[in-house]
Design a protein around this motif. Structure first.
Motif, PDB file in Angstrom:
ATOM      1  N   THR A 382     110.882-110.349  16.470  1.00  0.00           N
ATOM      2  CA  THR A 382     109.773-109.430  16.178  1.00  0.00           C
ATOM      3  C   THR A 382     110.114-108.367  15.147  1.00  0.00           C
ATOM      4  OG1 THR A 382     110.473-108.152  18.106  1.00  0.00           O
ATOM      5  CG2 THR A 382     108.658-109.698  18.429  1.00  0.00           C
ATOM      6  N   HIS A 383     111.385-107.992  15.083  1.00  0.00           N
ATOM      7  CA  HIS A 383     111.790-106.908  14.172  1.00  0.00           C
ATOM      8  C   HIS A 383     112.789-107.392  13.123  1.00  0.00           C
ATOM      9  CE1 HIS A 383     110.035-104.871  17.582  1.00  0.00           C
ATOM     10  NE2 HIS A 383     109.977-103.741  16.905  1.00  0.00           N
ATOM     11  N   SER A 384     112.826-108.713  12.865  1.00  0.00           N
ATOM     12  CA  SER A 384     113.872-109.269  11.996  1.00  0.00           C
ATOM     13  C   SER A 384     113.766-108.782  10.552  1.00  0.00           C
ATOM     14  CB  SER A 384     113.820-110.801  12.029  1.00  0.00           C
ATOM     15  OG  SER A 384     112.556-111.241  11.597  1.00  0.00           O
ATOM     16  N   ARG A 385     112.589-108.358  10.134  1.00  0.00           N
ATOM     17  CA  ARG A 385     112.424-107.910   8.747  1.00  0.00           C
ATOM     18  C   ARG A 385     112.818-106.456   8.545  1.00  0.00           C
ATOM     19  NH1 ARG A 385     106.644-110.804   7.305  1.00  0.00           N
ATOM     20  NH2 ARG A 385     107.357-112.912   7.665  1.00  0.00           N
ATOM     21  N   LEU A 386     113.099-105.776   9.639  1.00  0.00           N
ATOM     22  CA  LEU A 386     113.436-104.352   9.528  1.00  0.00           C
ATOM     23  C   LEU A 386     114.927-104.181   9.290  1.00  0.00           C
ATOM     24  CD1 LEU A 386     111.373-102.642  12.382  1.00  0.00           C
ATOM     25  CD2 LEU A 386     110.682-103.171  10.041  1.00  0.00           C
ATOM     26  N   THR A 387     115.258-103.099   8.573  1.00  0.00           N
ATOM     27  CA  THR A 387     116.659-102.746   8.400  1.00  0.00           C
ATOM     28  C   THR A 387     117.166-102.136   9.703  1.00  0.00           C
ATOM     29  OG1 THR A 387     116.138-100.502   7.712  1.00  0.00           O
ATOM     30  CG2 THR A 387     116.221-102.203   5.982  1.00  0.00           C
ATOM     31  N   LYS A 388     118.489-102.019   9.775  1.00  0.00           N
ATOM     32  CA  LYS A 388     119.089-101.400  10.954  1.00  0.00           C
ATOM     33  C   LYS A 388     118.542 -99.993  11.172  1.00  0.00           C
ATOM     34  CE  LYS A 388     123.538-100.099  12.904  1.00  0.00           C
ATOM     35  NZ  LYS A 388     124.947 -99.883  12.672  1.00  0.00           N
ATOM     36  N   THR A 389     118.416 -99.263  10.065  1.00  0.00           N
ATOM     37  CA  THR A 389     117.912 -97.884  10.162  1.00  0.00           C
ATOM     38  C   THR A 389     116.473 -97.860  10.665  1.00  0.00           C
ATOM     39  OG1 THR A 389     119.287 -97.381   8.260  1.00  0.00           O
ATOM     40  CG2 THR A 389     117.626 -95.731   8.866  1.00  0.00           C
ATOM     41  N   ASP A 390     115.656 -98.765  10.106  1.00  0.00           N
ATOM     42  CA  ASP A 390     114.252 -98.803  10.530  1.00  0.00           C
ATOM     43  C   ASP A 390     114.140 -99.192  12.004  1.00  0.00           C
ATOM     44  OD1 ASP A 390     113.426 -98.044   8.060  1.00  0.00           O
ATOM     45  OD2 ASP A 390     112.936-100.073   7.361  1.00  0.00           O
ATOM     46  N   MET A 391     114.978-100.123  12.415  1.00  0.00           N
ATOM     47  CA  MET A 391     114.941-100.531  13.825  1.00  0.00           C
ATOM     48  C   MET A 391     115.332 -99.384  14.739  1.00  0.00           C
ATOM     49  SD  MET A 391     116.330-104.420  14.054  1.00  0.00           S
ATOM     50  CE  MET A 391     116.250-104.389  15.814  1.00  0.00           C
ATOM     51  N   GLU A 392     116.351 -98.651  14.346  1.00  0.00           N
ATOM     52  CA  GLU A 392     116.793 -97.531  15.184  1.00  0.00           C
ATOM     53  C   GLU A 392     115.722 -96.450  15.247  1.00  0.00           C
ATOM     54  OE1 GLU A 392     121.605 -98.158  14.680  1.00  0.00           O
ATOM     55  OE2 GLU A 392     120.626 -96.496  13.622  1.00  0.00           O
ATOM     56  N   ALA A 393     114.984 -96.293  14.156  1.00  0.00           N
ATOM     57  CA  ALA A 393     113.874 -95.325  14.164  1.00  0.00           C
ATOM     58  C   ALA A 393     112.794 -95.752  15.152  1.00  0.00           C
ATOM     59  CB  ALA A 393     113.289 -95.213  12.763  1.00  0.00           C
ATOM     60  N   ALA A 394     112.668 -97.058  15.350  1.00  0.00           N
ATOM     61  CA  ALA A 394     111.683 -97.577  16.322  1.00  0.00           C
ATOM     62  C   ALA A 394     112.252 -97.605  17.736  1.00  0.00           C
ATOM     63  CB  ALA A 394     111.242 -98.978  15.906  1.00  0.00           C
ATOM     64  N   GLY A 395     113.477 -97.103  17.890  1.00  0.00           N
ATOM     65  CA  GLY A 395     114.083 -97.056  19.217  1.00  0.00           C
ATOM     66  C   GLY A 395     114.662 -98.381  19.668  1.00  0.00           C
ATOM     67  N   ILE A 396     114.904 -99.286  18.718  1.00  0.00           N
ATOM     68  CA  ILE A 396     115.400-100.615  19.083  1.00  0.00           C
ATOM     69  C   ILE A 396     116.707-100.862  18.332  1.00  0.00           C
ATOM     70  CG2 ILE A 396     114.914-103.100  19.015  1.00  0.00           C
ATOM     71  CD1 ILE A 396     111.904-102.256  18.991  1.00  0.00           C
ATOM     72  N   ASN A 397     117.768-101.080  19.060  1.00  0.00           N
ATOM     73  CA  ASN A 397     119.055-101.365  18.434  1.00  0.00           C
ATOM     74  C   ASN A 397     119.099-102.824  17.987  1.00  0.00           C
ATOM     75  OD1 ASN A 397     119.763 -98.769  19.129  1.00  0.00           O
ATOM     76  ND2 ASN A 397     120.795 -99.403  21.010  1.00  0.00           N
ATOM     77  N   GLU A 398     119.923-103.079  16.965  1.00  0.00           N
ATOM     78  CA  GLU A 398     120.062-104.450  16.463  1.00  0.00           C
ATOM     79  C   GLU A 398     120.605-105.407  17.515  1.00  0.00           C
ATOM     80  OE1 GLU A 398     120.924-104.951  11.869  1.00  0.00           O
ATOM     81  OE2 GLU A 398     122.545-103.930  12.917  1.00  0.00           O
ATOM     82  N   ASP A 399     121.426-104.857  18.422  1.00  0.00           N
ATOM     83  CA  ASP A 399     122.096-105.717  19.407  1.00  0.00           C
ATOM     84  C   ASP A 399     121.292-105.866  20.698  1.00  0.00           C
ATOM     85  OD1 ASP A 399     122.295-103.154  20.371  1.00  0.00           O
ATOM     86  OD2 ASP A 399     124.457-103.222  20.752  1.00  0.00           O
TER      87      ASP A 399
END
Lengths: 429, 268
Positions: A382-399
């Protein structure tokens, strides 16, 4: 003891709303697969349209199989009435448009399901309904966000995907003192674990696709009226003024504790056409009948898996609603705070993807609340297109791996996850 | 419809139609802790079939202001004033539970204002357990729960509802818990004059009773019917909250009686 019966919840889940005498002695709730209902006479038809008596006219508005599910869910939640809809999202949309008109305002928790956030942030905005998002457990922020045109406060009892428990007693007190009802999406909790009305909430919404149906077989939604809000407080003319399309009815005067659900039945079910099909109602009823038993097993499997994960190599962190030590969490969820958990795996985004590729018992899909264990890795889906920074801003860690813990034998779930964790460790190098 | 009696606002349900005092009027009186919604599935039929309907929230209840009566006797003069205020000379008076005791006091105060009287789920006296009254004084929600557990019959406890998706017991509990239940129950317990009024009644009367009534057992209702000299309608399998839990059967019996009275009046 519930508000609807001297029977206890496990009994209500099996019996409420249907007795076999009514339909040829059929023990299971029959599926009324019909669009419409023959009138017994001209006078009988008139009396239904004039609301002189209850009954069914057209299955977009009500249906006997669906009504059994509605009455059962209302009783389980401790509400005065319920309406079932085609999905959880249609239940939410019906609720929002019943309470809000152009120019009105909603205060929402910032931690909510993505599709609900999109509805509030984009869809409703196009119709002149605005939403402010707040930290729902921050009383000052909540108070400050409520405006004269605020028509509802919205939150999830356990948020998706953040798994934050909303402090319903505090939220309800603040909102109700401001003359505003509290709408709670209680999908992650189900009435087996938490009944928001008992904690002061006014309207409860569910995606019954999830644990209530419980078998991943049917999509549905439900809205339960707590019957505990004063719609006559001057802020809700749509409840107190004559409604021209429906006999000029004043819903608050006419129906009191069921004014809200009757308004939904009369307006949103007519206009949206988001009726739950009788066949889906039947399927979901099979889930309701075992809800209490299933939730006990979901919770116990989750507790065991949570403890086990915390001790495994390759697991960097584990999150569950009960991690929050605030007293209201334990008070609201004495029997466990649901069966969703998140954890981090070694190897970040790649490690998460390796975990997902390797597990075989757990299903990789975008749903929760199935009887089977489900996993999702937002970093590769669902969030594969987001950068690590963008994901963290959404409260979701890459791992992050999201788990909806199922009813399998816990040893088999652990064995499956152990394979996935080994793969994640390998990916981490 | 809203009006003012004794300087207090009174809400009156009229069955979805504007009130017309020229039509034969049916006056519905709710029971302890209740309100006009007790009669939601009876009033609209009458309003749409040639009658005018009055279903007031008695003082201190739900949408009406003022203080609840502290004795049943207070309800007679109040109802008489109420009928004058709305321009009704006489009405078919229908009372559920405590509402029937109020109807009796109207009959004592102004017998000419009754065209008929119907007792639903009630008796000439309604003794109330002191423990229930004490509970209502301390915690109206708990007392409402006790009332609903006893008051509704087995079908309602199984969650059956004549209106799709609704829960009649939860609805009643929500209404009762906000109304002056303790005052109502105490007034019922203290009321001793019912039998005398029953003996003096000269208008057509009927009793609609419930076989599974635990609040006013059918035996007491049968005694009332005998005093009135009428054969009661007994609705089997239902409890004290007849208008809510058996609305169709209640309406059928009520219609039959009131239409019969109207027919006789027209013929006379």
């Amino acid at each position: 003891m519930t508000k609807s019966s001297y029977f206890k919840p496990a009994t209500i889940a099996l019996h409420t709303g249907y007795t076999p005498e009514s339909d040829h002695g059929a023990r299971a709730v029959p599926i009324y697969q019909t669009t419409s209902y023959a009138f017994d006479s001209v006078e009988g038809a008139s009396s239904l349209f004039n609301v002189e008596q209850g009954g069914h006219i057209y299955s977009r508005i009500s249906n006997p199989t669906v009504a059994v599910l509605e009455q059962r869910l209302a009783a389980l939640e401790g509400g005065t009435g319920a309406i079932c809809t085609a999905s959880g999202m249609s239940a939410l949309f019906a609720t929002f448009i019943t309470l809000c008109s152009a120019g009105d305002h909603i205060v929402s928790s910032e931690q909510i399901y993505g599709s609900t956030a999109t509805t509030l942030r984009y869809t409703l905005k196009r119709f002149g309904i605005t939403t402010d998002f707040v930290d729902i457990n921050d009383p000052k922020a909540l108070k400050a966000a409520i405006k004269p045109n605020t028509k509802l406060v919205f939150c999830e009892s356990i948020s998706n995907p953040g798994m934050q428990v909303s402090n319903l007693p505090e939220i309800s007190k603040i909102a109700n003192e401001a003359g505003v009802p509290v709408v709670v999406d209680a999908t992650f909790a189900t009435p087996a674990l938490n009944r928001p009305i008992e904690h002061g909430a006014n309207i409860v919404v569910h995606s019954i696709t999830k644990w209530i149906g419980g078998h991943g077989a049917a999509i549905g939604g439900c809205i339960v009226d707590g019957g505990n809000f004063n719609w006559g407080n001057g802020k809700f003319p749509e409840m107190t003024e004559p409604y021209a399309p429906f006999h000029g009815m004043k819903f608050w005067e006419e129906f009191g504790p069921t004014a809200f659900v009757m308004k939904i039945r009369s307006e949103a079910m007519r206009d949206l056409g988001a009726a739950l099909s009788p066949h889906n109602a039947f399927l979901i009823l099979q889930g309701v009948e075992t809800l209490n038993l299933r939730m006990q097993k979901h919770v116990s499997n989750t507790a065991t898996l949570r403890d086990w994960l915390a001790q495994q190599d390759g697991v960097t962190w584990v999150r569950h609603p009960e991690d929050d030590a605030k007293p209201f969490v334990a008070e609201m969820f004495p029997d466990g705070a649901g069966s969703m958990l998140c954890f981090g795996v070694a190897g970040g985004r790649e490690g998460g993807a390796a975990f997902i590729k390797t597990v075989s018992l757990a299903s990789h899909l975008a749903n929760v609340g199935d009887s089977r264990t489900l996993v999702l890795h937002p970093g590769s889906t669902t969030h594969s297109r987001l950068t690590k920074t963008d994901m963290e801003a959404a409260g979701i860690n890459e791992d992050l791996i999201r788990v909806s813990v199922g009813l399998e034998d816990i040893k088999d779930i652990q064995a499956d996850f152990a394979k996935g964790l080994k793969a994640a460790i390998r990916a981490a190098g | 419809m809203e009006l003012t009696i004794n300087n207090a606002p009174v809400y009156v349900a009229t069955g979805g139609k504007d009130f017309n005092p020229k039509l034969p009027t049916v006056l519905f009186l709710h029971g302890s802790g209740g309100d006009h919604r007790t009669w939601a599935l009876q009033t609209r039929w009458f309003a749409y079939h040639g009658y005018s309907v009055l279903a007031p929230d008695l003082p201190g209840h739900s949408l009406s202001g003022g203080e609840a009566f502290t004795s049943i006797e207070q309800s007679g003069p109040w109802l008489s004033d109420f009928m004058e205020a709305v321009g009704v000379k006489s009405a078919h008076v229908v009372g559920h539970s405590q509402g029937f005791l109020s109807a009796l006091e109207l009959a004592r105060t102004a017998p000419e204002k009754l065209m008929s009287i119907t007792a639903i789920g009630t008796a000439a006296a309604i003794p109330v357990n002191q423990a229930l009254i004490d509970t209502a004084k301390a915690n109206s929600d708990k007392a409402a729960q006790m009332m609903c557990n006893w008051g509704f019959g087995p079908d309602a406890h199984l969650g059956n509802s004549s209106v799709p998706g609704m829960q009649p017991i939860a609805i009643s509990r929500a209404i009762m818990s906000r109304n002056p239940l303790a005052a109502d129950l105490q007034a019922c317990a203290d009321y001793k004059g019912g039998a005398d009024v029953v003996a003096s009644l000269s208008v057509p009367a009927h009793c609609i009773l419930a076989s599974a009534d635990k609040m006013t057992p059918v035996k007491a209702g049968m005694a009332l019917a005998e005093s009135l000299g009428v054969t009661p309608t007994i609705i089997k399998g239902y409890g004290h909250m007849l208008p809510l839990e058996a609305p169709k059967q209640t309406l059928t019996a009520l219609r039959a009686f009131i239409e019969m009275v109207q027919t006789k009046r027209a013929a006379a």
